[in-house]
Structures are given as structure tokens and as C-alpha cells.
Write a protein that holds these residues in place. Structure first.
Motif, mmCIF file in Angstrom:
data_model
loop_
_atom_site.group_PDB
_atom_site.id
_atom_site.type_symbol
_atom_site.label_atom_id
_atom_site.label_comp_id
_atom_site.label_asym_id
_atom_site.label_seq_id
_atom_site.Cartn_x
_atom_site.Cartn_y
_atom_site.Cartn_z
ATOM 1 N N LEU A 417 0.854 -1.207 0.040
ATOM 2 C CA LEU A 417 -0.008 0.173 0.024
ATOM 3 C C LEU A 417 0.884 1.272 0.047
ATOM 4 O O LEU A 417 1.755 1.481 0.941
ATOM 5 C CB LEU A 417 -0.943 -0.105 1.150
ATOM 6 C CG LEU A 417 -2.061 -0.904 1.316
ATOM 7 C CD1 LEU A 417 -2.480 -1.315 2.816
ATOM 8 C CD2 LEU A 417 -3.295 -0.343 0.408
ATOM 9 N N VAL A 418 0.506 2.199 -1.020
ATOM 10 C CA VAL A 418 1.482 3.366 -1.065
ATOM 11 C C VAL A 418 0.480 4.499 -0.818
ATOM 12 O O VAL A 418 -0.529 4.445 -1.187
ATOM 13 C CB VAL A 418 2.015 3.518 -2.461
ATOM 14 C CG1 VAL A 418 2.821 5.067 -2.443
ATOM 15 C CG2 VAL A 418 3.197 2.402 -2.475
ATOM 16 N N PHE A 419 0.694 5.462 0.300
ATOM 17 C CA PHE A 419 -0.264 6.288 0.695
ATOM 18 C C PHE A 419 0.506 7.651 1.143
ATOM 19 O O PHE A 419 1.637 7.377 1.512
ATOM 20 C CB PHE A 419 -1.064 5.707 1.889
ATOM 21 C CG PHE A 419 -0.269 5.421 2.778
ATOM 22 C CD1 PHE A 419 -0.162 6.227 3.998
ATOM 23 C CD2 PHE A 419 0.265 4.127 2.891
ATOM 24 C CE1 PHE A 419 0.665 5.730 5.068
ATOM 25 C CE2 PHE A 419 1.091 3.695 4.110
ATOM 26 C CZ PHE A 419 1.172 4.466 5.370
ATOM 27 N N HIS A 438 9.445 13.456 7.679
ATOM 28 C CA HIS A 438 9.630 13.609 8.903
ATOM 29 C C HIS A 438 8.911 12.321 9.864
ATOM 30 O O HIS A 438 9.491 11.719 10.817
ATOM 31 C CB HIS A 438 9.219 14.783 9.705
ATOM 32 C CG HIS A 438 9.220 14.884 11.450
ATOM 33 N ND1 HIS A 438 10.648 15.182 11.839
ATOM 34 C CD2 HIS A 438 8.220 14.560 11.921
ATOM 35 C CE1 HIS A 438 10.359 15.016 13.127
ATOM 36 N NE2 HIS A 438 9.084 14.919 13.407
ATOM 37 N N ALA A 439 7.724 12.201 9.467
ATOM 38 C CA ALA A 439 6.900 11.089 10.151
ATOM 39 C C ALA A 439 7.506 9.599 10.063
ATOM 40 O O ALA A 439 7.780 9.156 11.132
ATOM 41 C CB ALA A 439 5.466 11.130 9.607
ATOM 42 N N ARG A 440 7.972 9.476 8.787
ATOM 43 C CA ARG A 440 8.793 8.010 8.617
ATOM 44 C C ARG A 440 10.150 7.990 9.333
ATOM 45 O O ARG A 440 10.496 7.080 10.181
ATOM 46 C CB ARG A 440 9.048 7.736 7.225
ATOM 47 C CG ARG A 440 9.793 6.603 6.950
ATOM 48 C CD ARG A 440 10.306 6.359 5.623
ATOM 49 N NE ARG A 440 11.117 5.398 5.413
ATOM 50 C CZ ARG A 440 11.780 4.939 4.348
ATOM 51 N NH1 ARG A 440 12.293 5.998 3.663
ATOM 52 N NH2 ARG A 440 12.567 3.921 4.597
ATOM 53 N N ASP A 441 11.008 9.075 9.435
ATOM 54 C CA ASP A 441 12.248 9.082 10.265
ATOM 55 C C ASP A 441 12.045 8.960 11.828
ATOM 56 O O ASP A 441 12.474 8.388 12.398
ATOM 57 C CB ASP A 441 12.930 10.443 9.974
ATOM 58 C CG ASP A 441 13.610 10.479 8.581
ATOM 59 O OD1 ASP A 441 13.572 9.210 7.861
ATOM 60 O OD2 ASP A 441 13.992 11.513 7.903
ATOM 61 N N ALA A 442 11.083 9.764 12.164
ATOM 62 C CA ALA A 442 10.419 9.669 13.502
ATOM 63 C C ALA A 442 10.009 8.467 14.060
ATOM 64 O O ALA A 442 10.357 7.922 15.259
ATOM 65 C CB ALA A 442 9.564 11.055 14.043
ATOM 66 N N VAL A 451 8.025 1.803 8.523
ATOM 67 C CA VAL A 451 7.479 1.692 7.179
ATOM 68 C C VAL A 451 8.710 2.395 6.216
ATOM 69 O O VAL A 451 9.607 2.802 6.629
ATOM 70 C CB VAL A 451 6.217 2.789 7.417
ATOM 71 C CG1 VAL A 451 5.330 2.297 8.424
ATOM 72 C CG2 VAL A 451 6.835 4.006 7.449
ATOM 73 N N ALA A 452 8.256 1.960 4.903
ATOM 74 C CA ALA A 452 8.999 2.330 3.837
ATOM 75 C C ALA A 452 8.468 3.597 3.143
ATOM 76 O O ALA A 452 7.557 4.096 3.402
ATOM 77 C CB ALA A 452 9.081 1.249 2.762
ATOM 78 N N GLY A 453 9.367 4.391 2.203
ATOM 79 C CA GLY A 453 8.781 5.581 1.484
ATOM 80 C C GLY A 453 9.202 5.409 0.052
ATOM 81 O O GLY A 453 10.098 4.521 -0.407
ATOM 82 N N THR A 454 8.692 6.135 -0.747
ATOM 83 C CA THR A 454 8.843 6.247 -2.159
ATOM 84 C C THR A 454 8.445 7.493 -2.682
ATOM 85 O O THR A 454 7.748 8.294 -2.001
ATOM 86 C CB THR A 454 8.125 4.855 -2.799
ATOM 87 O OG1 THR A 454 8.779 5.092 -4.149
ATOM 88 C CG2 THR A 454 6.715 5.084 -2.739
ATOM 89 N N VAL A 455 8.546 7.745 -3.958
ATOM 90 C CA VAL A 455 8.304 8.943 -4.579
ATOM 91 C C VAL A 455 7.234 8.624 -5.752
ATOM 92 O O VAL A 455 7.352 7.684 -6.365
ATOM 93 C CB VAL A 455 9.344 9.920 -5.124
ATOM 94 C CG1 VAL A 455 9.027 11.025 -6.054
ATOM 95 C CG2 VAL A 455 10.338 10.010 -4.100
ATOM 96 N N VAL A 456 6.042 9.264 -5.449
ATOM 97 C CA VAL A 456 5.127 8.888 -6.787
ATOM 98 C C VAL A 456 4.903 10.336 -7.438
ATOM 99 O O VAL A 456 4.486 11.299 -6.646
ATOM 100 C CB VAL A 456 3.750 8.488 -6.310
ATOM 101 C CG1 VAL A 456 2.646 8.070 -7.303
ATOM 102 C CG2 VAL A 456 4.210 7.089 -5.281
ATOM 103 N N ASP A 457 4.816 10.464 -8.530
ATOM 104 C CA ASP A 457 4.364 11.669 -9.258
ATOM 105 C C ASP A 457 5.367 12.868 -8.796
ATOM 106 O O ASP A 457 4.694 14.049 -8.526
ATOM 107 C CB ASP A 457 3.097 11.919 -9.406
ATOM 108 C CG ASP A 457 2.476 10.795 -10.062
ATOM 109 O OD1 ASP A 457 3.025 10.397 -11.087
ATOM 110 O OD2 ASP A 457 1.201 10.448 -9.635
ATOM 111 N N LEU A 462 4.478 7.277 1.596
ATOM 112 C CA LEU A 462 4.769 6.317 2.469
ATOM 113 C C LEU A 462 4.287 5.020 2.217
ATOM 114 O O LEU A 462 3.263 4.905 1.253
ATOM 115 C CB LEU A 462 4.196 6.559 3.927
ATOM 116 C CG LEU A 462 4.710 7.875 4.559
ATOM 117 C CD1 LEU A 462 3.760 8.191 5.828
ATOM 118 C CD2 LEU A 462 5.845 7.791 4.848
ATOM 119 N N LYS A 463 4.907 3.953 2.667
ATOM 120 C CA LYS A 463 4.291 2.485 2.053
ATOM 121 C C LYS A 463 4.611 1.433 3.246
ATOM 122 O O LYS A 463 5.231 1.116 3.838
ATOM 123 C CB LYS A 463 5.809 2.154 1.011
ATOM 124 C CG LYS A 463 5.194 0.712 0.129
ATOM 125 C CD LYS A 463 6.299 0.578 -0.897
ATOM 126 C CE LYS A 463 7.277 0.487 -0.626
ATOM 127 N NZ LYS A 463 8.382 -0.071 -1.891
#
Length: 510
Positions: A417-419, A438-442, A451-457, A462-463
Motif C-alpha cells: 500500500l502506497v499512501f 519527518h513522520a517516517r524518520d521519527a 514503514v518504507a517510503g517512495t516517490v510518486v509523481d 509512505l509505504k
């Protein structure tokens, strides 16, 4: 006459240190030491698994690096217990534990116990799967598993393959075969791949001497699946420019979205234009043993080659992957003969040397893990575990879709799920990006969840990658609340800083 054996018997003993060194070698005289050492290690690990309350401690590289650097590797501890105590401090205490239900980041799965048993066996015996005279039954077990996988895919009676280190190597291997089968000069060769496909396709093109520019990116639809009309357009362009479409790479389970490309329509286009059809099913291969979702892979049976990663959706320890081909004859492109290893005469005698098919020479008996898993649990049990995480992702999508704090990119076909967190009020995209980062790092620093992260458009997202059947919808809801809390705290802090700066500027102006 004095024999060599007599000379050896009468020779003086070596130094005591040499004898002590030999006492660490696994063999008939050290079997009991082996048992004790492994029992101690397994006991500690069992305790660690039973008591780990979060997937990570949140330790930083700056904090852990000095501890590791301070260890003098030239001064051994000489004791298993002491070494395990030290390992606790530099690794086990702060390891990232994929078995924890709030590890939701990458394509890392918890592992099944029969596979861990297989890992222990293969490490101790230490077979090398390059030649028959180093592996014997190990070769036959791997070959049987390749046949079983090819049957599950439906590749036909001439299929074959070999175990690899992972999806990147499997994709490289498949594209090497495609390049050789194309038989054209490198400058004319093109690889057509989904814009949402794996980076290893471009990496493979570079390694194969084709250059990254040889990869043509094919557009995806709103569900992040390759568009057949876009593929057809690119194939026509290749024909018009006298370029050779050496391969089309479809994906059955993209890393970011878990999307499955429309395999039957892509297969039709490959047949029409004479392109090698490769399916990267590193993630989606779990559907091969699903009792309810196998149809999502319809069309994979028409592939010329397929990548599968058992260490993703078959719950195997890393590494356990394979590349399968429809026509075993194509594997000849990876064959080299060495007089000291696999001379050509062995092939004529039909000695089953796996190095004849592989890009690797020395190679672990990773197939044993899957073998024991199938013999203890069975394929249906593995499929049921994978179905469970796919079902959980569907439930999580509904949860996210109903939560005004978030927007979700696409409905999942698998378990990803990517959101994106969307704060209330008026915020520009850059501010929202920073809040999500910041939320992912914290969250990672807290150790409460990963959780993971990515770039969309062009925007940061987050993922969740769900591969743990123990992860509940409550776990997911809790993590969403944690993310929102960290993002909101960051925005509040930024707002306060901006307000304070404004007040300070105003007072100076007065």
C-alpha cells in the motif's frame, strides 16, 4: 620399508595452538562441541524472538558504529558464550526484526521454521551446488524444485532453470539469454520495461554492455500496470527505426505497488513482434501456491523466462531465488567449461553439473530450505500464508480509503500500500512532503514500527509492505495513528517556529 603413514605417525606433534584450532573444525571429533554451540545460540535467539517488543530499538549509526569499531578482531575471545554476549551488544539487541507485526517496510518476510532448519543443515554440510562431485543429492533436489516450480508456472516440458542469489541476478540472467537469442549488434537492441518495474532491469542493461539508454520505459495506467497500448506503440517505433526489441519485461508484483501487468496481452504483443517475454515475478510468485488467487498470474505460462523470489513470498530466509526458462537450450548461453571443474566430457556423460546453467560458480544449497518447507508444511500452507497477507492489505486499503488523514495511491493487487499523510488546512506540497518524511524518520527512530517510503509523481509517499500474517488490522491502525501524530507534531513545530520568526521580525521593525 618405511611407509608414509609410519613417517606421519612418528612425526612430532604440532604446536598446541594448532591442535586447538582444529578443535573448532566441524567433524567427527567435534560433533558434540557443534551441538553445544548451536544449542546455546538457538536458545538465545529463541529468547530474543520471544521477548522482542518492537521491530527496532531506534539506535542510530553514530551510536552503534563506535561499539563495533572498538572490537579488536585480532584478539579472539576464545569462548562461545563470550562471543554471543558480545554479539548481543553489537547486533542482536539492535537488529531489525522482520517477524515483528509492526515491521511494515520492505519486501522482507518472517521465515518459516522448516526453512531455518534447512539453513542450519546446508551451512553445516556446506555443499557447493556447482558440480555433482561437490553436492550429489543436493543437485538432484535443486533440479526437482526447478521442475516443480516450472510445472506450477506452466512453462511446458522443455523448461529448466537454476537457483540464484535473488531477483536482480535472476533478471540479469534472463536478459543475458534474451540478448544472445536476439543475435543482433548491441547498438540496435532494446529492452521494453514498465515505468514501475524494478531498477535491476536498467542495471542489467548496463552490465550487459547495452547501456541504460537501451531500456525503453513503457507507460503505466492509474493502477500502475503496464499499458498494452503504450507497449504496442513502442514496439512499432522500434520496428520503424530498425531497432530490435530483444526483450519485454513485465512485472507480476511491482516493488512499490504490488501491481501485476496484463500478462496475456503483453504475451500477445511479444509473439507478434518476436520479443523475448520475461516476467519478473519476484514478489508475485507466492500466487503460484495460492488456492484463491492463482488466476492473477494468468499469462505467466507464456513467458520465455520468469524470475521468482522464494525469500519474498514463500517465507524463506535470504537467499532463495530462481530463474526459469521455457526452453532449456537457451541456458547454453551461460555455459563455460573448465578442465578442473566441469570439462565438456562430463556433459557428454550427462553428469548433472549446475554450473553449466548458472552465472555463479560456488553456490549455496539454498534449495534445501524450500525443499524442507514443502516436505514439512506443503505448498497449500505457504499459499495460505501469502493469501492471508494479501487479504490483510485489502482490509488496510479500505481503512486508509476511509481515513481523511490519508490518501492512498491505488488499490493493491498484492500486499503493498502506497499512501500519503494529508494534513488539514492549507499546506503546499513541499510542506506535506516534509511532514511525511519527518513522520517516517521519527517512527523509525522510535523503534515502534518501520514503514518504507517512495516517490510518486514527484511527491514523497509512505509505504506498507505486508508480508507478516501476524500483522493485524489493529497493528496497521495503530501505526497510522503514530504516523499522523509525528506528522502533526512536526507541522505544529514548524508553525510555531514560523510564528516566532514573524513576531521577532515584527518587534525588530518596531
Amino acid at each position: 620399508m618405511i611407509s608414509q603413514a609410519d613417517l606421519i605417525e612418528s612425526a612430532p606433534d604440532g604446536a598446541a595452538t594448532a591442535a586447538d584450532s582444529r578443535s573448532h573444525l566441524l567433524g567427527d571429533q567435534t560433533a558434540e562441541r557443534y551441538r553445544r554451540s548451536l544449542t546455546e545460540g538457538v536458545t538465545r535467539l529463541a529468547e530474543r524472538f520471544a521477548t522482542t517488543g518492537r521491530p527496532f530499538t531506534g539506535i542510530s549509526p553514530e551510536a552503534l558504529t563506535p561499539e563495533v569499531a572498538a572490537i579488536d578482531l585480532d584478539r579472539p575471545l576464545g569462548d562461545t558464550t563470550a562471543a554471543l554476549d558480545e554479539l548481543e551488544d553489537v547486533y542482536l539487541r539492535d537488529a531489525v526484526y522482520f517477524h515483528h507485526p509492526r515491521y511494515l517496510a520492505h519486501l522482507n518476510c518472517p521465515v518459516v521454521i522448516p526453512a531455518v532448519l534447512g539453513e542450519a543443515v546446508l551451512s553445516a554440510v556446506n555443499s557447493s551446488l556447482d558440480t555433482w562431485d561437490q553436492s550429489a543429492g543436493g543437485t538432484l533436489i535443486e533440479r526437482r524444485l526447478i521442475d516443480w516450480t516450472a510445472e506450477r508456472i506452466g512453462l511446458g516440458p522443455h523448461a529448466d532453470g537454476v537457483f540464484t542469489s535473488g531477483g536482480t541476478q535472476s533478471n540479469l540472467h534472463a536478459l543475458l539469454l534474451a540478448r544472445e537469442e536476439a543475435g543482433a549488434e548491441p547498438g540496435r537492441l532494446r529492452i521494453l520495461a514498465s515505468a514501475c518495474g524494478h531498477f535491476s532491469v536498467r542495471k542489467s542493461a548496463k552490465l550487459l554492455g547495452l547501456g541504460e539508454d537501451s531500456v525503453i520505459e513503457v507507460e503505466c495506467d492509474a493502477d500502475r500496470r503496464m499499458r498494452p497500448d503504450a507497449l504496442a506503440r513502442e514496439l512499432r517505433r522500434c520496428a520503424e527505426r530498425d531497432l530490435v526489441p530483444m526483450a519485454v519485461v513485465a512485472t507480476a508484483g511491482t516493488t512499490d505497488f504490488g501491481s501485476i501487468d496484463p500478462l496475456p496481452r503483453i504475451a500477445d504483443l511479444c509473439a507478434r513482434y518476436g520479443a523475448w517475454f520475461h516476467v519478473d515475478a519476484a514478489y508475485g510468485c507466492g500466487l503460484l501456491v495460492s488456492r484463491t488467487r492463482r488466476h492473477l498470474l494468468d499469462g505467466v505460462e507464456r513467458a520465455d523466462s520468469v524470475t521468482v523470489d522464494f525469500h519474498k513470498s514463500f517465507f524463506q530466509p535470504v537467499s532463495s531465488s530462481a530463474v526459469l526458462v521455457r526452453d532449456r537450450a537457451t541456458l547454453r548461453h551461460a555455459t563455460y567449461h573448465a578442465d578442473y571443474l566441469n570439462p565438456a566430457r562430463m556433459a557428454k556423460r550427462r553428469i548433472p553439473n549446475q554450473v553449466d546453467k548458472s552465472l555463479q560458480t560456488t553456490r549455496r544449497f539454498d534449495a534445501l530450505k524450500l525443499w524442507l518447507t514443502l516436505r514439512v508444511m506443503g505448498a497449500d500452507a505457504i499459499g495460505d500464508l501469502f493469501d492471508e497477507v494479501v487479504g490483510r492489505a485489502a482490509d488496510a486499503w479500505r481503512l486508509l480509503a476511509a481515513d481523511p488523514r490519508y490518501e492512498v495511491v491505488t488499490r493493491p493487487q498484492l500486499s503493498t500500500l502506497v499512501f500519503r499523510y494529508l494534513p488539514s488546512g492549507d499546506h503546499d506540497d513541499a510542506t506535506v512532503d516534509r511532514a511525511n518524511l519527518h513522520a517516517r524518520d521519527a517512527l523509525f527512530a522510535s523503534g515502534e514500527a518501520i514503514v518504507a517510503g517512495t516517490v510518486v509523481d514527484g511527491r514523497h509517499h509512505l509505504k506498507f509492505t505486508l508480508l507478516n500474517p501476524h500483522t493485524t488490522l489493529h497493528d496497521i491502525a495503530t501505526v497510522l495513528d503514530l504516523i499522523a501524530g509525528h506528522a502533526e507534531a512536526h507541522l505544529a513545530e514548524q508553525s510555531a517556529t514560523t510564528r516566532h520568526h514573524g513576531e521577532l521580525t515584527g518587534s525588530l521593525a518596531r
